[in-house]
Design a protein around this motif. Structure first.
Motif, mmCIF file in Angstrom:
data_model
loop_
_atom_site.group_PDB
_atom_site.id
_atom_site.type_symbol
_atom_site.label_atom_id
_atom_site.label_comp_id
_atom_site.label_asym_id
_atom_site.label_seq_id
_atom_site.Cartn_x
_atom_site.Cartn_y
_atom_site.Cartn_z
ATOM 1 N N GLN A 241 0.840 -1.208 0.000
ATOM 2 C CA GLN A 241 0.000 0.000 0.000
ATOM 3 C C GLN A 241 0.873 1.255 0.000
ATOM 4 N N ARG A 242 1.909 1.245 0.780
ATOM 5 C CA ARG A 242 2.804 2.410 0.819
ATOM 6 C C ARG A 242 3.550 2.555 -0.505
ATOM 7 N N TYR A 243 3.928 1.429 -1.093
ATOM 8 C CA TYR A 243 4.629 1.461 -2.375
ATOM 9 C C TYR A 243 3.725 2.048 -3.462
ATOM 10 N N LYS A 244 2.479 1.604 -3.499
ATOM 11 C CA LYS A 244 1.538 2.128 -4.488
ATOM 12 C C LYS A 244 1.305 3.619 -4.271
ATOM 13 N N GLY A 245 1.349 4.042 -3.015
ATOM 14 C CA GLY A 245 1.203 5.460 -2.718
ATOM 15 C C GLY A 245 2.333 6.280 -3.308
ATOM 16 N N LEU A 246 3.541 5.742 -3.288
ATOM 17 C CA LEU A 246 4.676 6.443 -3.895
ATOM 18 C C LEU A 246 4.480 6.582 -5.392
ATOM 19 N N VAL A 247 4.060 5.501 -6.023
ATOM 20 C CA VAL A 247 3.860 5.536 -7.466
ATOM 21 C C VAL A 247 2.752 6.521 -7.827
ATOM 22 N N GLN A 248 1.660 6.486 -7.057
ATOM 23 C CA GLN A 248 0.539 7.382 -7.316
ATOM 24 C C GLN A 248 0.944 8.838 -7.132
ATOM 25 N N ALA A 249 1.726 9.103 -6.083
ATOM 26 C CA ALA A 249 2.182 10.475 -5.838
ATOM 27 C C ALA A 249 3.010 10.980 -7.007
ATOM 28 N N GLY A 250 3.834 10.094 -7.561
ATOM 29 C CA GLY A 250 4.626 10.476 -8.726
ATOM 30 C C GLY A 250 3.760 10.772 -9.932
ATOM 31 N N ALA A 251 2.706 9.956 -10.128
ATOM 32 C CA ALA A 251 1.817 10.145 -11.269
ATOM 33 C C ALA A 251 1.064 11.465 -11.166
ATOM 34 N N GLU A 252 0.663 11.830 -9.951
ATOM 35 C CA GLU A 252 -0.081 13.079 -9.757
ATOM 36 C C GLU A 252 0.775 14.311 -10.051
ATOM 37 N N LYS A 253 2.084 14.129 -9.996
ATOM 38 C CA LYS A 253 2.986 15.248 -10.293
ATOM 39 C C LYS A 253 3.400 15.248 -11.766
ATOM 40 N N GLY A 254 2.722 14.398 -12.561
ATOM 41 C CA GLY A 254 3.006 14.379 -13.991
ATOM 42 C C GLY A 254 4.109 13.424 -14.371
ATOM 43 N N SER A 255 4.471 12.571 -13.461
ATOM 44 C CA SER A 255 5.530 11.611 -13.754
ATOM 45 C C SER A 255 5.208 10.300 -13.064
ATOM 46 N N THR A 256 5.502 9.199 -13.724
ATOM 47 C CA THR A 256 5.293 7.882 -13.094
ATOM 48 C C THR A 256 6.516 7.467 -12.294
ATOM 49 N N VAL A 257 7.516 8.315 -12.301
ATOM 50 C CA VAL A 257 8.768 7.962 -11.631
ATOM 51 C C VAL A 257 8.882 8.709 -10.307
ATOM 52 N N LYS A 258 8.999 7.958 -9.233
ATOM 53 C CA LYS A 258 9.304 8.546 -7.925
ATOM 54 C C LYS A 258 10.259 7.564 -7.245
ATOM 55 N N LYS A 259 11.518 7.850 -7.353
ATOM 56 C CA LYS A 259 12.521 6.890 -6.890
ATOM 57 C C LYS A 259 12.478 6.704 -5.384
ATOM 58 N N LEU A 260 12.812 5.505 -4.943
ATOM 59 C CA LEU A 260 12.875 5.223 -3.517
ATOM 60 C C LEU A 260 14.026 5.972 -2.862
ATOM 61 N N ARG A 261 15.073 6.196 -3.580
ATOM 62 C CA ARG A 261 16.208 6.956 -3.054
ATOM 63 C C ARG A 261 16.966 7.541 -4.236
ATOM 64 N N ASN A 262 17.696 8.589 -3.986
ATOM 65 C CA ASN A 262 18.337 9.303 -5.091
ATOM 66 C C ASN A 262 19.416 8.491 -5.794
ATOM 67 N N ASN A 263 20.017 7.526 -5.084
ATOM 68 C CA ASN A 263 21.118 6.801 -5.722
ATOM 69 C C ASN A 263 20.690 5.476 -6.343
ATOM 70 N N MET A 264 19.389 5.253 -6.499
ATOM 71 C CA MET A 264 18.905 4.087 -7.235
ATOM 72 C C MET A 264 18.823 4.467 -8.712
ATOM 73 N N PRO A 265 19.499 3.733 -9.582
ATOM 74 C CA PRO A 265 19.486 4.090 -10.999
ATOM 75 C C PRO A 265 18.061 4.215 -11.534
ATOM 76 N N LEU A 266 17.842 5.221 -12.355
ATOM 77 C CA LEU A 266 16.509 5.528 -12.862
ATOM 78 C C LEU A 266 15.888 4.331 -13.584
ATOM 79 N N GLU A 267 16.695 3.644 -14.376
ATOM 80 C CA GLU A 267 16.138 2.536 -15.141
ATOM 81 C C GLU A 267 15.652 1.400 -14.245
ATOM 82 N N ARG A 268 16.306 1.223 -13.083
ATOM 83 C CA ARG A 268 15.870 0.166 -12.157
ATOM 84 C C ARG A 268 14.562 0.563 -11.482
ATOM 85 N N TRP A 269 14.406 1.852 -11.155
ATOM 86 C CA TRP A 269 13.138 2.292 -10.579
ATOM 87 C C TRP A 269 12.007 2.145 -11.600
ATOM 88 N N GLU A 270 12.285 2.455 -12.854
ATOM 89 C CA GLU A 270 11.259 2.317 -13.880
ATOM 90 C C GLU A 270 10.844 0.861 -14.044
#
Length: 440
Positions: A241-270
């Motif tokens: 539920q918390r994970y889906k909340g992160l994804v949803q929060a990213g989508a509401e800001k116009g992006s489906t990407v909301k990384k768990l941490r800044n040093n996680m490679p973008l492609e792995r988060w995607e």
């Protein structure tokens, strides 16, 4: 290096007195504190629900509350970010350069003084429950039997060691087995392993009320280390539920990407957002396991409160190493990054303990050549929580606990700390009592 300066200052003679003062056989020091050490496996420092970290998917209310009551050593590091070398450092107080184990499966040398042996010498009951990984045991029952027969318990009188039901390999977490002096104790099929280990530890803890001796109890869980997939259902649902909340929060800001941490490679988060099965299993399993362990830790604290032993018990929560979890594009342990090497270390003294805020636990001087931890350099206070941001190591835990447990009434804490350090160094063979003492 000959301890010329130490000899001139009378340190050797003082160390002799320290050993005499702390080696008390079956008679424990008056008012000695009980000690409970809980060790998770692969818990990175940032994996708390209440932590100010972007990757906290788990809910950890009991550990968050415990942190608020404790000394939180926020820059604590494993002596080596791998199970066996780190666990040997915890038990022996020795750096890897001295205990010489850099791989899993290699044992701590027999005859090496350990934390449990010291507490036993101080008149304590000693007990270990769960994962060991110090005696060259691996995880198989055949190897574990050697520990019972060859003296690899290193001071623990009561022994319940986690083993694999199949006799080899790491196994899963739904078929827990403990090896005891009376044989194998097998949990009901489907029981989550940490729950079973905690059940057994709490049973021993309840029996300890009748023994009228202080005790050292270590409870060692395997999660949140993998394999994942057998975590408690409620914890898994909460994490998702918390994970889906992160994804949803990213989508509401116009992006489906909301990384768990800044040093996680973008492609792995995607890939994670697209529900890559392997990545999702690792992420949700890791944090759900942490949330499940929070519940088990709460059970330990509740048992201490119910039995009124909390008022005389020092409690520690730590982990042997961390976990990369795709930070810097890496997974697992053994990496010299913060995520792999930095670990939680929280120490709660009983309320009302008279430990001077101006004194400290035993200290090791940088470059003293001993290869041994000397204790955590930090003012200790009993009331309320505090954070100590100085660098500390799990190597320091053994001498620090000896010092605190042996001198609960306060008094000359600084003197007692130095005595504990002297005792520790003599026990390790680092410091020789007599002429020509050497440290090396």
């Amino acid at each position: 290096m000959v301890l010329g300066d130490a000899c001139k200052s009378g340190w050797i003679l003082w160390a002799t007195a320290a050993v005499s003062a702390l080696t008390v056989g079956d008679s424990s020091p008056p008012g000695a504190l009980n000690v409970v050490v809980v060790i998770a496996d692969a818990w990175r420092y940032s994996a708390f629900g209440g932590a100010d970290e972007p990757d906290a998917l788990a809910l950890t209310p009991r550990l968050d509350a415990f942190r608020a009551e404790s000394i939180d050593f926020s820059r604590c590091y494993a002596a080596y970010p791998l199970c066996t070398p780190s666990r040997i450092a915890i038990q022996s107080g020795l750096y890897v350069t001295r205990h010489n184990v850099t791989k899993n499966g290699h044992p701590l040398a027999l005859g090496t003084p350990t934390m449990a042996e010291t507490f036993r010498d101080l008149g304590y009951d000693t007990a270990h429950f769960g994962k060991w990984h110090v005696g060259g045991d691996g995880w198989g029952s055949k190897n574990a039997m050697k520990i019972l027969s060859q003296g690899h318990r290193h001071g623990y009188a009561h022994w319940e060691q986690g083993v694999s039901q199949t006799g080899h390999g790491y196994g899963d977490y739904r078929h827990p087995v403990l090896l005891t002096d009376s044989g194998f104790v097998v949990a009901e099929s489907g029981t989550w392993e940490p729950t079973f280990y905690t059940d057994r530890a709490l049973l021993w803890l309840k029996q300890s009320e009748r023994r009228h001796k202080p005790f050292l109890l270590t409870l060692s869980w395997r999660p949140p280390h993998g394999p994942w997939g057998s975590e408690p259902k409620m914890a898994l649902e909460a994490v998702m539920q918390r994970y889906k909340g992160l994804v949803q929060a990213g989508a509401e800001k116009g992006s489906t990407v909301k990384k768990l941490r800044n040093n996680m490679p973008l492609e792995r988060w995607e890939q994670l957002v697209k529900r890559d099965d392997e990545l999702l299993l690792m992420m949700k399993g890791y944090y759900a396991a942490g949330q499940g362990l929070d519940h088990e830790f709460g059970r330990v604290l509740d048992a201490l409160d119910k039995s009124r032993q909390a008022q005389n018990t020092l409690v520690v929560f730590a982990s042997d190493h961390g976990e990369m979890l795709e930070s810097h594009g890496r997974t697992g342990k053994g990496h010299w990054y913060d995520e792999s090497a930095r670990v939680p270390l929280m120490l709660r003294l009983p309320a009302g303990s008279m430990v001077s805020a101006a004194s400290s636990a035993p200290t090791g001087k940088k470059g003293d050549g001993s290869g041994a931890g000397g204790g955590i350099v930090a003012p200790l206070v009993a009331e309320g929580g505090r954070t100590f941001a100085g660098a500390t190591s799990l190597t320091d835990l053994y001498p620090t606990l000896v010092s605190l447990a042996a001198n609960p009434g306060g008094g000359d804490q600084e003197s007692m700390s130095e005595k504990a350090k002297a005792y520790f160094l003599v026990k390790q063979g680092v410091l020789t009592l007599g002429r020509g003492a050497e440290m090396g």
